[in-house]
Design a protein around this motif. Structure first.
Motif, mmCIF file in Angstrom:
data_model
loop_
_atom_site.group_PDB
_atom_site.id
_atom_site.type_symbol
_atom_site.label_atom_id
_atom_site.label_comp_id
_atom_site.label_asym_id
_atom_site.label_seq_id
_atom_site.Cartn_x
_atom_site.Cartn_y
_atom_site.Cartn_z
ATOM 1 N N ALA A 1 0.878 -1.251 0.029
ATOM 2 C CA ALA A 1 0.016 -0.040 0.054
ATOM 3 C C ALA A 1 0.971 1.297 0.113
ATOM 4 C CB ALA A 1 -0.932 -0.020 1.243
ATOM 5 N N LYS A 2 0.716 2.174 -0.943
ATOM 6 C CA LYS A 2 1.434 3.330 -1.152
ATOM 7 C C LYS A 2 1.052 4.278 0.095
ATOM 8 C CE LYS A 2 4.058 2.322 -4.754
ATOM 9 N NZ LYS A 2 4.701 1.030 -4.244
ATOM 10 N N THR A 3 -0.359 4.197 0.459
ATOM 11 C CA THR A 3 -0.926 5.270 1.290
ATOM 12 C C THR A 3 -1.810 4.408 2.181
ATOM 13 O OG1 THR A 3 -0.834 7.094 -0.348
ATOM 14 C CG2 THR A 3 -2.366 7.469 1.453
ATOM 15 N N ILE A 4 -1.722 4.783 3.521
ATOM 16 C CA ILE A 4 -2.740 4.030 4.397
ATOM 17 C C ILE A 4 -3.660 5.207 5.033
ATOM 18 C CG2 ILE A 4 -3.110 2.558 6.398
ATOM 19 C CD1 ILE A 4 -0.084 1.494 5.772
ATOM 20 N N LEU A 5 -4.772 5.030 4.949
ATOM 21 C CA LEU A 5 -5.899 5.740 5.760
ATOM 22 C C LEU A 5 -6.060 5.229 7.013
ATOM 23 C CD1 LEU A 5 -8.531 6.253 2.962
ATOM 24 C CD2 LEU A 5 -6.397 7.577 3.523
ATOM 25 N N SER A 6 -5.587 5.544 8.036
ATOM 26 C CA SER A 6 -5.699 4.953 9.238
ATOM 27 C C SER A 6 -6.833 5.659 10.227
ATOM 28 C CB SER A 6 -4.124 5.240 10.280
ATOM 29 O OG SER A 6 -4.151 4.915 11.282
ATOM 30 N N LEU A 7 -7.567 4.980 10.428
ATOM 31 C CA LEU A 7 -8.500 5.351 11.511
ATOM 32 C C LEU A 7 -8.533 4.826 12.879
ATOM 33 C CD1 LEU A 7 -10.898 4.033 8.867
ATOM 34 C CD2 LEU A 7 -12.289 5.510 10.091
ATOM 35 N N LYS A 8 -9.070 5.598 13.585
ATOM 36 C CA LYS A 8 -9.171 5.312 15.434
ATOM 37 C C LYS A 8 -10.397 5.478 15.629
ATOM 38 C CE LYS A 8 -4.552 4.629 16.026
ATOM 39 N NZ LYS A 8 -4.359 3.848 15.260
ATOM 40 N N ASN A 9 -11.321 4.426 15.236
ATOM 41 C CA ASN A 9 -12.728 4.697 15.522
ATOM 42 C C ASN A 9 -13.281 3.651 16.410
ATOM 43 O OD1 ASN A 9 -15.615 4.473 15.148
ATOM 44 N ND2 ASN A 9 -15.236 6.237 13.730
ATOM 45 N N GLU A 10 -13.750 3.839 17.633
ATOM 46 C CA GLU A 10 -14.318 2.722 18.384
ATOM 47 C C GLU A 10 -15.415 2.382 18.249
ATOM 48 O OE1 GLU A 10 -12.394 0.979 20.106
ATOM 49 O OE2 GLU A 10 -10.360 2.236 20.071
ATOM 50 N N LYS A 11 -16.410 3.135 17.676
ATOM 51 C CA LYS A 11 -17.870 2.796 17.106
ATOM 52 C C LYS A 11 -17.873 2.109 16.274
ATOM 53 C CE LYS A 11 -21.882 5.483 15.623
ATOM 54 N NZ LYS A 11 -22.437 7.032 15.270
ATOM 55 N N ILE A 12 -16.956 1.801 15.407
ATOM 56 C CA ILE A 12 -17.173 0.819 14.088
ATOM 57 C C ILE A 12 -17.471 -0.484 14.264
ATOM 58 C CG2 ILE A 12 -16.079 0.230 11.863
ATOM 59 C CD1 ILE A 12 -14.961 2.906 11.536
ATOM 60 N N LYS B 1 2.799 5.996 3.189
ATOM 61 C CA LYS B 1 2.574 7.273 3.834
ATOM 62 C C LYS B 1 1.289 7.129 4.706
ATOM 63 C CE LYS B 1 0.509 10.795 1.633
ATOM 64 N NZ LYS B 1 0.522 11.496 0.218
ATOM 65 N N ILE B 2 1.468 7.403 5.717
ATOM 66 C CA ILE B 2 0.178 7.198 6.813
ATOM 67 C C ILE B 2 -0.556 8.473 6.943
ATOM 68 C CG2 ILE B 2 -0.569 6.357 8.935
ATOM 69 C CD1 ILE B 2 1.257 4.367 7.855
ATOM 70 N N ILE B 3 -1.941 8.517 6.420
ATOM 71 C CA ILE B 3 -2.836 9.410 6.857
ATOM 72 C C ILE B 3 -3.746 9.453 7.928
ATOM 73 C CG2 ILE B 3 -4.453 11.072 5.665
ATOM 74 C CD1 ILE B 3 -3.284 10.661 2.930
ATOM 75 N N ASP B 4 -3.860 10.112 8.849
ATOM 76 C CA ASP B 4 -4.566 10.189 9.950
ATOM 77 C C ASP B 4 -6.019 10.359 9.281
ATOM 78 O OD1 ASP B 4 -3.127 9.076 11.910
ATOM 79 O OD2 ASP B 4 -2.591 11.051 12.413
ATOM 80 N N TRP B 5 -6.970 9.156 9.445
ATOM 81 C CA TRP B 5 -8.479 9.663 8.625
ATOM 82 C C TRP B 5 -9.424 9.385 9.664
ATOM 83 C CZ3 TRP B 5 -10.122 10.847 3.972
ATOM 84 C CH2 TRP B 5 -11.341 10.421 3.589
ATOM 85 N N SER B 6 -10.249 10.289 9.538
ATOM 86 C CA SER B 6 -11.488 9.957 10.375
ATOM 87 C C SER B 6 -12.703 9.950 9.525
ATOM 88 C CB SER B 6 -11.585 11.052 11.563
ATOM 89 O OG SER B 6 -11.619 12.360 10.942
ATOM 90 N N ALA B 7 -13.643 9.110 9.684
ATOM 91 C CA ALA B 7 -14.907 8.980 9.182
ATOM 92 C C ALA B 7 -15.998 9.623 9.684
ATOM 93 C CB ALA B 7 -15.200 7.464 8.789
ATOM 94 N N ASP B 8 -17.082 10.344 9.119
ATOM 95 C CA ASP B 8 -17.927 11.142 9.983
ATOM 96 C C ASP B 8 -19.125 10.159 10.079
ATOM 97 O OD1 ASP B 8 -19.754 12.753 10.819
ATOM 98 O OD2 ASP B 8 -19.973 13.972 9.092
ATOM 99 N N LEU B 9 -19.306 9.407 11.122
ATOM 100 C CA LEU B 9 -20.315 8.564 11.176
ATOM 101 C C LEU B 9 -21.312 8.918 12.180
ATOM 102 C CD1 LEU B 9 -17.899 5.373 11.388
ATOM 103 C CD2 LEU B 9 -19.332 6.289 9.253
#
Ligand SMILES: Cc1cc2nc3c(=O)[nH]c(=O)nc-3n(C[C@H](O)[C@H](O)[C@H](O)COP(=O)(O)OP(=O)(O)OC[C@H]3O[C@@H](n4cnc5c(N)ncnc54)[C@H](O)[C@@H]3O)c2cc1C
Ligand SMILES: Nc1ncnc2c1ncn2[C@@H]1O[C@H](COP(=O)(O)O)[C@@H](O)[C@H]1O
Lengths: 247, 326
Positions: B56-67, B169-177
């Motif tokens: 993976a060239k880029t990783i969207l890294s989520l930290k989401n306890e709800k999912i 490349k790590i990107i801190d990503w947050s989903a709007d849930l």
């Protein structure tokens, strides 16, 4: 509570698979069709059990397909479903089937849509999740136990490396797997009654094709089995290492 | 444009099926001349590194306890990432999560789905053509996905996992849930008692036995062979139905479908519904006292004889082989 059970019409598991039209079509000549085992043994029988326990008022079978699948639908009625609907159309893919079922379920107010774990011909495991996506409903897949109380379902289902017990308010979509119920054989009374139960035919809603099948091929069987004598087991170990390269 | 790959952490590890998906997605991205982006929830630094090494060239890294394991929430998170990164192709593993999420996302995005791909896609104009097994492994079909966005769910164990020295490349990503209320409430979680064995769908070596073993008290020889090989145990359907073995060991049409490198079938007749779940195995060894048992027609190696005498001998031979290897 009203339950809609989606059944598909599939070649019996022992069918010898053949293709026609330059390997672009499944050759159904001489093939015996049955209700997809998961849909029959698990989804439909469990729905009937819920009705018998007065937890559901009505069990409707839905099938998306052409008139030649009506014998299969009647078998579902013989097992005890109240009525059936056939959406008259042959879809190119799972999305077509899901779109038909979702539109019928929304228009007719079903509280629970049950599907089988997968069809044994296309093995997609897809229709249930697609129905849930189209209706914006929760989806519990690979359920092995299903209980209902009021407008809430309690479901045990397979997870990675284990199982999970979940609770969910209706309406919802559930895919059914082994464990949920036991196979039933229709009795004479059921078969007679099925002849006069309502089987509505509804025109298909036009739906775009997302995928299609270009061609088929039979998977080559294993050519020859090397027989090894019980007295030379070391030889088997050696072959697994040097020839098959799996240990 | 991008190829988006859904990956998952399970029991402290990046799932093997997820690493296979990253390898696969990286190839698809190369084929389309675009970027391979992985998405993962709750991964630590080492796990992110492993996903990067798989390509993976880029990783969207989520930290989401709800999912959690809620397919509706996972699907929404992937949908947002797909839109933000203009994903042309989305890759899932066709495992328990993939089977729940990929179809939902397919319907939401009107993205054609091939469920259970066994090979890399080929490009045909704007369409992708992908192979998948049909008729429970008796045949293969080539599917064409014509929709603008395409989803491929890869059958686990189709390719060996390869790891390189790529750093993502790590990107801190947050989903709007926030707008989604979880509707499935988890009441209880149970782990299958696998006694430390690799779970069946991931296992590369499987030792399986059927009604020929006569009773649950005779499974010691099967377990000894599995231990010697470091393999996972499985069984035929009647064996699970009679409660000789737990239900999660049942393989076949109505049980788990597996495709290990090695499948050893002991005292199993080889009914077509059993074969449907194991015929994707790379090598099949059959041990049966009936030389006419149908399973020999679908095997690579066979031994005719009594399991009770052959299996312990095979276990000893494996132990000797392993000792010599060290
Ligand atoms: C719709 C449908 C779905 C099904 N799904 C599945 C499925 O998912 N999985 C599945 O497994 N089955 C499934 N079945 C059942 C399947 O048809 C067979 O009945 C089943 O696989 C037989 O199990 P078995 O081989 O263990 O037993 P048997 O058929 O009884 O075979 C036992 C074998 O052991 C051999 N044997 C006996 N003694 C010894 C000895 N001492 N040493 C060595 N060998 C010995 C015998 O020669 C025989 O070949 C399904 C059936 C249907 C109709
Ligand atoms: N043509 C169809 N008509 C009604 N239900 C179907 C049809 N095809 C599939 N289904 C349902 O969807 C489930 C999963 O199918 P699949 O996604 O093809 O594996 C089946 O077990 C059925 O319950």
């Amino acid at each position: 509570m009203k339950i809609l059970v989606a059944i598909s019409n599939v070649p019996d598991t022992t069918t010898k698979i053949q293709f026609s039209d330059g390997d672009t079509k499944f050759n159904s000549a001489g093939v015996t069709y049955v209700i997809n085992p998961y849909d029959e043994w698990y989804a439909l029988v469990r729905a009937l059990e819920l009705k018998e326990a007065n937890l559901a008022e009505k069990v409707t079978i839905i099938h998306v397909g052409l008139a030649d699948s009506e014998a299969t639908i009647r078998k579902g009625l013989a097992l005890g479903a109240d009525d059936a609907v056939r959406i008259d159309g042959e879809g190119p893919d799972a999305f077509f089937v899901a779109a038909q079922i979702a539109s019928y379920a929304s228009a007719n107010g079903y509280d629970m849509v049950l599907v089988g774990k997968e069809t044994i011909n296309y093995n997609g495991s897809s229709v249930g999740g697609m129905i849930a996506g189209l209706m914006d409903l929760p989806y519990v897949s690979l359920a092995t136990k299903l209980d209902v109380s009021g407008n809430k379902a309690t479901i045990e289902h397979d997870m990675d490396g284990g199982t999970q017990v979940v609770e969910c308010e209706l309406p919802m979509v559930v895919s059914c797997a082994k464990g949920m119920a036991e196979q039933r054989i229709p009795n004479m009374r059921g078969i007679m009654a099925a002849r006069t139960k309502p089987l509505a035919v509804v025109a298909a809603t036009p739906t775009e094709a997302l995928t299609g099948i270009v061609s088929y091929s039979l998977n080559a069987g294993r050519t020859t089995c090397k027989m090894i004598d019980e007295s030379s087991i070391d030889e088997l170990v050696n072959l697994l290492h040097t020839e098959a390269k799996v240990i | 444009m991008s190829v988006l790959i859904y990956t998952e952490i399970n029991k402290g590890r990046v799932k093997k099926a997820s690493l296979e998906s990253v390898n696969y997605g990286a190839k698809v991205a190369e084929l389309l001349g675009t970027e391979a982006i992985a998405i993962v929830n709750n991964a630590d630094a080492a796990q992110l590194e492993e996903i990067g090494k798989a390509g993976a060239k880029t990783i969207l890294s989520l930290k989401n306890e709800k999912i959690g394991s809620d397919s509706m929430l996972i699907s929404a998170a992937v949908e947002q990432a797909a839109k933000a990164h203009n994903a042309q192709v989305i890759i899932f593993a066709f495992d328990i999560t993939g089977k729940a999420v990929a179809p939902r996302l397919s319907a939401r995005l009107k993205a054609g789905l091939v469920a259970g791909a066994v090979d890399y896609p080929t490009v045909n104009g704007n369409a992708l053509e992908v192979k998948k097994n049909v008729f429970s492994g008796k045949a293969t079909a080539i599917y064409s996905i014509g929709s603008a966005t395409k989803i491929i769910a890869l059958l686990p164990n189709s390719f060996p996992v390869k790891s390189g020295d790529n750093q993502a490349k790590i990107i801190d990503w947050s989903a709007d849930l926030d707008a989604i209320k979880p509707r499935i409430i988890v009441k209880e979680q149970k782990s299958n008692a696998t006694g430390g064995m690799v779970p069946l769908p991931e296992a590369e070596l499987v030792v399986s036995a059927g009604r020929g073993l006569k009773g649950p008290e005779n499974w010691g020889i099967v377990e000894d062979l599995a231990t010697a090989l470091n393999a996972t145990t499985a069984c035929s359907r009647p064996v699970a139905d009679m409660h000789w073995r737990p239900h999660h060991e049942h393989v076949g049409q109505t049980g788990v479908a597996i495709r290990p490198n090695l499948y050893i079938a002991i005292g199993i007749s080889g009914a077509i519904q059993h074969l449907a779940g194991v015929n994707g195995s790379k090598t099949i060894v059959v041990i049966n006292n009936d030389k006419e048992a149908p399973f020999f027609k679908s095997a690579d190696y066979g031994i005719v004889g009594d399991a009770f005498s052959i299996v312990p001998k095979l276990t000893e031979a494996i132990k000797k082989f392993k000792a010599n290897q060290n």
